[in-house]
Structures are given as C-alpha cells and as structure tokens.
Scaffold this active site. Structure first.
Site, PDB file in Angstrom:
ATOM      1  N   ALA A  83      35.156  -8.462  74.646  1.00 30.15           N
ATOM      2  CA  ALA A  83      35.446  -7.346  73.743  1.00 30.15           C
ATOM      3  C   ALA A  83      34.182  -6.772  73.122  1.00 30.15           C
ATOM      4  CB  ALA A  83      36.395  -7.808  72.639  1.00 30.15           C
ATOM      5  N   ASP A  84      33.037  -7.446  73.300  1.00 29.62           N
ATOM      6  CA  ASP A  84      31.814  -7.069  72.585  1.00 29.62           C
ATOM      7  C   ASP A  84      30.825  -6.295  73.455  1.00 29.62           C
ATOM      8  OD1 ASP A  84      30.389  -7.122  70.111  1.00 29.62           O
ATOM      9  OD2 ASP A  84      29.014  -8.594  70.964  1.00 29.62           O
ATOM     10  N   ALA A  85      31.319  -5.601  74.476  1.00 27.62           N
ATOM     11  CA  ALA A  85      30.437  -4.815  75.353  1.00 27.62           C
ATOM     12  C   ALA A  85      30.184  -3.452  74.720  1.00 27.62           C
ATOM     13  CB  ALA A  85      31.071  -4.657  76.731  1.00 27.62           C
TER      14      ALA A  85
END
Length: 417
Positions: A298-300
């Site tokens: 989720a942290d892209a």
C-alpha cells in the site's frame, strides 16, 4: 563556509547550487551546459534555461536526493546540521547520490578515483560493526571522507563489491550495490522485500536484482544499483535517474497522493510526456501498479517510481523497494496512490479496474486481461521463488508465509477478468 556546490555529470559541470546573500538556495545551469544542445536537463522539472531556479523550484529535485524522516534526523544530529537545511546536508552527503550527478564544493577538485587505492573488503567483524553503526550514523555521514546519500526512510548504505565481498567506496567513487539491513521494528523485512522483488522479476517486470546475505547469522539485503553500469574493464559509470516526485516538482514531504503527491493519473501522464517510447513504458507502469496490489504494497508512493536516463532514451526505471506492507498491522493500509478512488487494498473490487484503466488512458479489456495474466503467473511462480530464497540465509517460515499471502491475493485478483 561553502556558499556554492558544483553539480557534476560525468566530469562536466552542469551548474551550481548556491546560497544567495540572504541564505536562500537557488540553482543555475552553467553556460557551457546550456550552450551544448546535446546535454539534457537534470530533471524534467528543471528545464534548461538561462534564468536561475528559486529554492521553491529547485528544492523538489535536490532535496529529493536526501534521506528522509528518522534517517535524516539522525544524520542532522550527528553532523550538527538542521534537518531542514538541505544545502548543508547536500554539502556533506552529495558526493554519491541516486543518478548521474555529484555535488561537490565549488572550487574543490573532484577526487580522482582512478588513482585511489584498491577497496579492501570488510572483515566479518567490520561488517557487523558497520551494521551496528548505521542506526546511529546513517550513511556513515562525516566519516572516512564519505559523502553518500540515497532517498528513503529505511536504513541503507551504498557499497562496492570486491571479489564478491562488501567494501566501502573511496570518496567520490561510484558505488554498485546498496546494503539494506532489516527494519528493526518489523519482522522479516529482508525476506519480505527479497520475495516481492524476485516474484516481480519472475512475472516479467524490470526489477533491481537482489539477494539475501548474512553475517554472523544477521541477514541483510544486497541490491544491485540499476543507475550504474560496469564496462568490460570494470569501470563503473553513473546513469541518471529522477523519481516521479522530482520529475513533477513535488516536495518529498508531499510524496503521498493524499498530500498533493503523484497520483496514477499524473504518473501515466508523466510517462507519456517524458519517456522516449511512451507506449512501451506505459505498459510497464501498468504492470507495476498491478503488482503493487498483488504483493500487498500500500506504500508505493511517487518516490518509488523513477525515470531512468539511458543513452538510447528515457525509460521507466526498474522497480525497487517492493514490500508486502499488509503483513504489518502497524503500517497504514491506505493506498499511497488510490486506484479508482479506492483508499485501501481491502476496498478494491474487480470492477474498479475499469475506472482505473480509463483514468490511465488504457483500454479496460486489456487491463483486465493483464491483471489475470499476472495473477495466474504469480500462482505459478510463487513456490519457485520461495524455493530459491530458502537456499539463501533466509527464514523458511517467513518465506512460506509470504508465499501463502501471494496465493490468496493472486486468486482474488485473477477474478478481475
């Protein structure tokens, strides 16, 4: 104190990052760089021009070369510099950064790395001491004449390999690999990242090469730098790159889309405008977006995608920093870049990909087929990746857990067609 840093590219002066009489930073291209029509700009956000760039214009690119969050705070404390003083931080760290540039105090000669003594591999005791030292002094800032920097909030160190052993670079020497210790507060991040990166490679994506190594039972990740090339004689050359935040003129602290950072729409638009063969690179960015969902990352955000400037044109850089973030409940499940207005991985439904395709300017049927292809390929290759990494100094239990997570996510995504 230094008031000007010369920005070098392959031994040529690109321009000058300077402080004015009020202490404000600005950047100006050199006359020789401007006069040569074959020379590129340092960033898509800093086109070649006679007029200098203000701090507001130049900061997204140059500050974007520096480490972030706790890494920057630790460096600032170790060097006695304010964490918000990007000029002084670049003065201390800018000798070896991401891409082709080197920042060196104006008037000071660049180190002649050709005459440097041969790098000596670190002993086991020295490597252990280095791993212990990094949390307190990231990038070994201020030690041994090193001026090293990479963006990101995770602990890491640019290194060179000598006879396949870790060695520290000489001052000014281009590095070839990045050493990444595990993230202390999260379990098995080395195995997590290695699995995600290897799986993406098996799926046909262009990904930085990684391997798991260990010293005295302590694992770490060794990543091959894609922004370096090595010729037949072993000479290392820096290749230029800029992440999407730098290219779009977005401050690092706003790298998340919810804070004004790149979205998938602006990212696809950037690839169309900046890449030499956009049709090819758009499909690579599509694959990257799908794989981030597939692995549960989720942290892209905008600093996890880059443009690579090669001799044959500008392309989407190989993927890096892939991690299954959903494995860690303490990390936010919110997408760094929303997909079809969906804020989390759990909210994403198969039908949302049609809206995503339209937003990206791609054909929905093609996007649905590509999702199914990558998901089915992941189901096919996940056990192979686990088997390969088990032969390295990795936790078999952790790898099996990541393999099972991928199976669950891939089965769900395969239904998108």
């Amino acid at each position: 104190m230094t008031a000007s840093l010369t920005v070098w590219w392959d031994g040529r002066d690109v321009g000058f990052l300077s402080l004015d009489s009020h202490g404000e930073m600005h950047f100006a291209y050199s006359d020789t760089w401007l006069a040569d029509e074959t020379t590129p700009p340092v960033s898509f956000s800093l086109p070649k021009r006679q007029q200098s760039f203000s701090r507001r214009e130049a900061r997204p690119f140059f500050e974007g070369l520096l480490p972030e969050e706790e890494q920057r705070e630790a460096i600032a404390a170790a060097l006695g510099i304010s964490k918000g003083n990007e000029f002084r931080l670049l003065e201390s760290l800018g000798g070896e950064v991401a891409g082709a540039l080197t920042l060196w105090p104006t008037g000071e000669a660049l180190p002649n790395t050709q005459d440097a003594k041969a790098n000596t591999p670190l002993t086991e005791a020295e490597l252990i001491a280095l791993l212990d030292r990094l949390p307190k002094r990231p990038f070994l800032a201020g030690e041994r004449g090193l001026r090293l920097s990479l963006a990101g909030a995770q602990s890491k160190l640019p290194v060179v390999l000598v006879e396949d052993q870790i060695a520290l670079p000489a001052p000014g020497q281009p590095t070839t690999h990045i050493l990444k210790p595990p993230i202390a507060r999260f379990e098995s991040t080395t195995e997590n990242e290695a699995f995600a990166m290897r799986l993406a490679s098996k799926l046909g994506l262009d990904v930085a090469a990684v391997e798991i190594r260990a010293v005295a039972g302590r694992p770490y990740l060794l990543v091959e730098r894609y922004d370096r090339s090595v010729d037949s004689e072993g000479q290392v050359r820096r290749l230029h790159q800029e992440d999407f935040c730098q290219a779009l003129g977005v401050f690092t602290e706003r790298k998340y889309a919810s804070e004004g950072g790149p979205t998938f729409k602006t990212s696809f638009d950037l690839v169309r405008r900046a890449c030499t063969r956009p049709a090819v690179e758009l499909l690579k960015l599509l694959d990257a977006a799908i794989v981030q969902v597939l692995i549960g990352n989720a942290d892209a955000h905008g600093k996890n995608y880059s443009l690579l400037h090669r001799d044959d044109g500008i392309v989407l850089a190989p993927l890096y920093d892939l991690l299954c973030t959903v494995a860690y409940p303490d990390l936010s499940p919110t997408f760094a870049m929303k997909i079809a207005r969906r804020g989390t991985l759990a909210e994403l439904k198969p039908g949302d990909w049609e809206s995503f395709a339209k937003e990206a300017g791609l054909a929905p049927p093609f996007v649905r087929r590509r999702i199914a292809e990558l998901a089915n390929s992941a189901l096919e290759h996940r056990t192979q990746v686990v088997g390969e990494l088990i032969r390295s100094p990795a936790s078999e239990k952790s790898l099996q857990e990541y393999g099972n997570r991928i199976r669950e996510r891939a089965e769900k995504l395969a239904k998108a067609d």
